[in-house]
Design a protein around this motif. Structure first.
Motif, PDB file in Angstrom:
ATOM      1  N   LEU A 121       0.990  -1.081  -0.036  1.00 49.87           N
ATOM      2  CA  LEU A 121      -0.005   0.032  -0.069  1.00 49.87           C
ATOM      3  C   LEU A 121       0.857   1.324  -0.051  1.00 49.87           C
ATOM      4  O   LEU A 121       0.459   2.207  -0.820  1.00 49.87           O
ATOM      5  CB  LEU A 121      -0.864  -0.078   1.309  1.00 49.87           C
ATOM      6  N   VAL A 177       2.511   1.575  -3.583  1.00 49.01           N
ATOM      7  CA  VAL A 177       1.545   2.139  -4.137  1.00 49.01           C
ATOM      8  C   VAL A 177       1.112   3.684  -4.114  1.00 49.01           C
ATOM      9  O   VAL A 177       1.101   4.323  -5.063  1.00 49.01           O
ATOM     10  CB  VAL A 177      -0.215   1.491  -4.210  1.00 49.01           C
ATOM     11  N   LEU A 178       1.143   4.151  -2.821  1.00 50.73           N
ATOM     12  CA  LEU A 178       0.795   5.497  -2.519  1.00 50.73           C
ATOM     13  C   LEU A 178       1.853   6.378  -2.938  1.00 50.73           C
ATOM     14  O   LEU A 178       1.834   7.499  -3.250  1.00 50.73           O
ATOM     15  CB  LEU A 178       0.659   5.690  -1.008  1.00 50.73           C
ATOM     16  N   TYR A 238     -15.111  13.834  -6.055  1.00 48.91           N
ATOM     17  CA  TYR A 238     -14.620  14.348  -7.475  1.00 48.91           C
ATOM     18  C   TYR A 238     -15.852  14.177  -8.248  1.00 48.91           C
ATOM     19  O   TYR A 238     -16.691  13.512  -8.284  1.00 48.91           O
ATOM     20  CB  TYR A 238     -13.607  13.508  -7.743  1.00 48.91           C
ATOM     21  N   ASP A 250     -10.989   2.991  -5.137  1.00 51.35           N
ATOM     22  CA  ASP A 250      -9.640   3.412  -5.592  1.00 51.35           C
ATOM     23  C   ASP A 250      -9.720   3.657  -7.412  1.00 51.35           C
ATOM     24  O   ASP A 250      -9.403   4.541  -7.792  1.00 51.35           O
ATOM     25  CB  ASP A 250      -8.560   2.897  -5.155  1.00 51.35           C
ATOM     26  N   GLY A 293      -9.611   9.987  -7.749  1.00 52.48           N
ATOM     27  CA  GLY A 293      -8.734  10.368  -6.787  1.00 52.48           C
ATOM     28  C   GLY A 293      -7.155   9.216  -6.990  1.00 52.48           C
ATOM     29  O   GLY A 293      -7.356   8.340  -7.909  1.00 52.48           O
ATOM     30  N   ARG A 294      -6.257   9.753  -6.212  1.00 51.44           N
ATOM     31  CA  ARG A 294      -4.931   8.956  -6.398  1.00 51.44           C
ATOM     32  C   ARG A 294      -5.119   7.621  -5.892  1.00 51.44           C
ATOM     33  O   ARG A 294      -6.016   7.129  -4.982  1.00 51.44           O
ATOM     34  CB  ARG A 294      -3.884   9.610  -5.590  1.00 51.44           C
ATOM     35  N   MET A 295      -4.425   6.583  -6.605  1.00 55.31           N
ATOM     36  CA  MET A 295      -4.493   5.110  -6.218  1.00 55.31           C
ATOM     37  C   MET A 295      -4.000   5.018  -4.656  1.00 55.31           C
ATOM     38  O   MET A 295      -2.987   5.586  -4.425  1.00 55.31           O
ATOM     39  CB  MET A 295      -3.605   4.394  -7.077  1.00 55.31           C
ATOM     40  N   GLY A 296      -4.640   4.359  -3.900  1.00 55.24           N
ATOM     41  CA  GLY A 296      -4.137   3.807  -2.678  1.00 55.24           C
ATOM     42  C   GLY A 296      -4.908   4.615  -1.596  1.00 55.24           C
ATOM     43  O   GLY A 296      -4.630   4.204  -0.394  1.00 55.24           O
ATOM     44  N   LEU A 297      -5.410   6.055  -1.809  1.00 52.94           N
ATOM     45  CA  LEU A 297      -5.801   6.731  -0.654  1.00 52.94           C
ATOM     46  C   LEU A 297      -7.178   6.173   0.042  1.00 52.94           C
ATOM     47  O   LEU A 297      -7.372   6.007   1.043  1.00 52.94           O
ATOM     48  CB  LEU A 297      -6.125   7.994  -1.301  1.00 52.94           C
ATOM     49  N   PHE A 298      -8.042   5.635  -0.919  1.00 52.43           N
ATOM     50  CA  PHE A 298      -9.170   4.712  -0.494  1.00 52.43           C
ATOM     51  C   PHE A 298      -8.984   3.731   0.287  1.00 52.43           C
ATOM     52  O   PHE A 298      -9.475   3.290   1.386  1.00 52.43           O
ATOM     53  CB  PHE A 298     -10.207   4.468  -1.382  1.00 52.43           C
ATOM     54  N   ALA A 299      -7.867   2.809  -0.180  1.00 50.20           N
ATOM     55  CA  ALA A 299      -7.346   1.497   0.466  1.00 50.20           C
ATOM     56  C   ALA A 299      -6.934   1.999   1.763  1.00 50.20           C
ATOM     57  O   ALA A 299      -7.358   1.082   2.993  1.00 50.20           O
ATOM     58  CB  ALA A 299      -6.418   0.907  -0.234  1.00 50.20           C
ATOM     59  N   VAL A 300      -6.237   3.190   2.128  1.00 49.32           N
ATOM     60  CA  VAL A 300      -5.774   3.474   3.392  1.00 49.32           C
ATOM     61  C   VAL A 300      -7.041   4.054   4.234  1.00 49.32           C
ATOM     62  O   VAL A 300      -7.020   3.392   5.484  1.00 49.32           O
ATOM     63  CB  VAL A 300      -4.764   4.492   3.456  1.00 49.32           C
ATOM     64  N   TYR A 323      -8.818   9.868   4.402  1.00 50.30           N
ATOM     65  CA  TYR A 323      -8.643  10.279   3.279  1.00 50.30           C
ATOM     66  C   TYR A 323      -8.037  11.454   2.879  1.00 50.30           C
ATOM     67  O   TYR A 323      -6.954  11.860   2.533  1.00 50.30           O
ATOM     68  CB  TYR A 323      -9.848  10.034   2.382  1.00 50.30           C
TER      69      TYR A 323
END
Lengths: 284, 163
Positions: free
Chosen positions: A18, A21-22, A126, B62, B67-74, B113
Motif C-alpha cells: 500500500l 502504491v501511495l 470528485y 480507488d 482520486g489517487r491510487m491507494g488513498l481509499f485503500a488506506v 482520506y
C-alpha cells in the motif's frame, strides 16, 4: 505459532504494498489504475446498459397532452432555427470568401465520437463521469468532451473500453475562457458546488449577468468557442485586484446521457505553444 | 468463499453508487453504499477480516474513483480495522447502533482520506468536509437505518426458520 507468524508477514506485506502504491509517481499510478479498470470494464458497461435500458423504458411513459405541447414547442423552435440557419449559411460563405482573400490559417478540425455516460465517480468528492469509449476507439487523455448544451470536460483516464471524464465542475479543472460579447479573458475553475468560477478577469473587463462564456482556445486542450455557461454573479476579488464571475454551466450534469469526444484531425500538436499556466492539465 | 461473496457485494454496492448516484442525490450529496456495506460486514468480522474487507472496498473505490491510487485503500482499511475491533464490543445487531457507527465511520473515512491526500500528495480536500462529508454522514445514517433494519429483519427471520 508458525501460522500466526505467517499471517503477520502477510499483513506487513499488504501494508508495504500500500505504501509503495501511495508513493508511485502520478503517471505510473495512473497507468496502474487504467490497467486495473480493465477488470471493472465489463461490469461497468453491462450495468450502464441495464440502467440505460431502464431509463429508456421509463422515459416512454408520457401523456398525450405533454407530447402535443412538446411538439408545438419544437415546431416553433425548428422554424426559428431554420431562419437562423439561413443567416448563418450566408455569414459562413462570406467568412470563407474573406478568409481565402486574407489567406487566414485554417482552424484545427475535429472529429466527434459519440459516447454514452455509463456511470459517475462513486466518491462524492470528485466530479467525474464514465463513458463507454476507450483506447480501442482511439480515445486518449486530454481530449475535450462536449454535449449539445456545451463543454462537459476532458478525458483524464482511459482503459480499453471505458474512459473517465473530469467535469468542468471539479475543483481540479481549469479551462481558458472568454466573455463572448466583450472578448475578455479569464480562467474557469470548478468549485464542487454546482457552479464554476471565472477568475483572473481584469478589473476593466466588461462582463455582466447572463453574458455567455465560451472557451478561449488558449492552452491547446479545448478548442475555441465552446459554450461553457452563463454568468450568474460578478464581483471583485478579496485583494481588490481582479474581477471574478460565477458561471452556471450550460450543461445539466445530473442529466447527462450522451456526450461527444472531440478527436483532433491534425497530427500530434507540438508542445511549444501550450501554456501550462493557462490550462492546468493535471488530474487530481 | 465468504470473501468472494463479500467482494461481489462490495462491487455491486460500488456499481449501484456509480450508476444510480443521480437517483439518490440530494443537494449534490449521495449516500455511500460501499461504506455502509463495509460497516455491515466488518462489524461482524473481527479486526483481521475487517481490515481485509476495508482494503478490498478501498481498492474497488480507488480504481473507480478519480482520486489517487491507494488513498481509499488506506482510509477504508483503517475504518475496516477499527470496525473489526468493535466486533463483540458493541451491540451491533441493533440497526440504530450500526447506523450511528456508519455516521461516525463516514466522518472518519473522509478525515483519513483527506489527511493521507495532504500527507502524500499535498492535495488539500478539507474544504469538502463541511459541504459534502457532514451531509453525507447524515444521509448515510438515514439510509443505514433503512438498510440495517431490513437486514436485521431478514437475519431474524432466517434464524427463526433455522430454529
Amino acid at each position: 505459532m508458525y501460522y500466526r507468524r505467517k499471517k503477520s508477514w502477510v499483513w506487513l506485506f499488504l501494508i508495504a504494498l500500500l505504501l509503495v502504491v501511495l508513493s508511485l509517481p502520478h503517471e505510473t499510478s495512473r497507468l496502474f489504475k487504467s490497467a486495473a479498470t480493465v477488470i471493472f470494464d465489463p461490469f461497468l458497461k453491462s450495468a450502464g446498459a441495464v440502467s440505460g435500458a431502464f431509463n429508456a423504458f421509463t422515459g416512454t411513459f408520457v401523456t398525450r397532452g405533454e407530447l402535443l405541447r412538446e411538439n408545438r414547442f419544437l415546431q416553433q423552435k425548428v422554424d426559428a432555427l431554420n431562419g437562423e440557419l439561413n443567416k448563418l449559411r450566408e455569414t459562413a460563405s462570406e467568412n470563407k470568401r474573406l478568409s481565402e482573400l486574407l489567406e487566414f490559417k485554417k482552424r484545427e478540425s475535429y472529429n466527434a465520437v459519440p459516447a454514452q455516460v455509463i456511470g459517475r465517480d462513486p466518491s462524492n468528492w470528485y466530479e467525474a463521469i464514465f463513458i463507454d469509449k476507450g483506447s480501442v476507439h482511439g480515445i486518449a487523455p486530454d481530449m475535450p468532451v462536449v454535449s449539445a448544451q456545451g463543454l462537459v470536460g476532458k478525458i483524464v483516464e482511459v482503459s480499453r473500453s471505458v474512459s473517465k471524464v473530469l467535469l468542468v465542475l471539479d475543483k481540479n479543472s481549469r479551462v481558458g475562457a472568454m466573455v463572448q460579447s466583450s472578448r475578455d479573458y479569464g480562467i474557469i475553475e470548478g468549485t464542487s458546488s454546482g457552479v464554476c468560477r471565472m477568475n483572473y478577469l481584469s478589473r476593466s473587463a466588461i462582463i455582466s449577468i447572463n453574458d455567455l462564456i465560451v472557451s478561449s482556445g488558449l492552452g491547446g486542450v479545448y478548442p475555441k468557442g465552446l459554450v461553457i455557461g452563463k454568468v450568474v454573479k460578478v464581483a471583485i476579488d478579496e485583494f481588490d485586484l481582479n474581477k471574478y464571475a460565477d458561471i452556471e454551466p450550460g450543461c445539466d450534469f445530473s442529466k447527462l446521457e450522451e456526450v461527444l469526444i472531440l478527436k483532433s484531425n491534425a497530427p500530434e500538436p507540438s508542445t511549444d505553444n501550450i501554456s501550462p499556466a493557462q490550462e492546468n492539465r493535471t488530474a487530481p | 468463499m465468504k470473501l468472494l461473496i463479500v467482494t461481489a457485494c462490495f462491487l455491486a454496492a460500488a456499481l449501484v453508487q456509480s450508476i444510480c448516484a443521480d437517483a439518490f442525490m440530494i443537494r449534490r450529496v449521495s449516500p455511500d453504499f460501499l461504506l455502509i456495506a463495509v460497516v455491515f460486514c466488518s462489524l461482524r468480522a473481527g479486526w483481521q477480516r475487517g481490515l481485509l474487507f476495508g482494503l478490498i472496498a478501498g481498492f474497488i473505490c480507488d480504481v473507480l474513483s478519480l482520486g489517487r491510487m491507494g488513498l481509499f485503500a488506506v482510509s477504508m482499511g483503517t475504518c475496516g480495522l477499527l470496525l473489526g475491533f468493535l466486533t463483540f464490543r458493541v451491540y451491533f445487531e441493533n440497526p440504530l447502533t450500526q447506523s450511528l457507527i456508519a455516521l461516525l465511520v463516514t466522518l472518519l473515512n473522509a478525515a483519513v482520506y483527506f489527511s493521507a491526500a495532504d500527507l502524500f500528495y499535498q492535495e488539500s480536500l478539507w474544504y469538502l468536509f463541511l459541504n459534502h462529508v457532514v451531509p453525507q454522514s447524515i444521509y448515510n445514517f438515514t439510509v443505514g437505518v433503512i438498510l440495517f433494519t431490513f437486514m436485521h429483519t431478514y437475519e431474524r427471520k432466517r434464524l427463526i426458520s433455522l430454529a
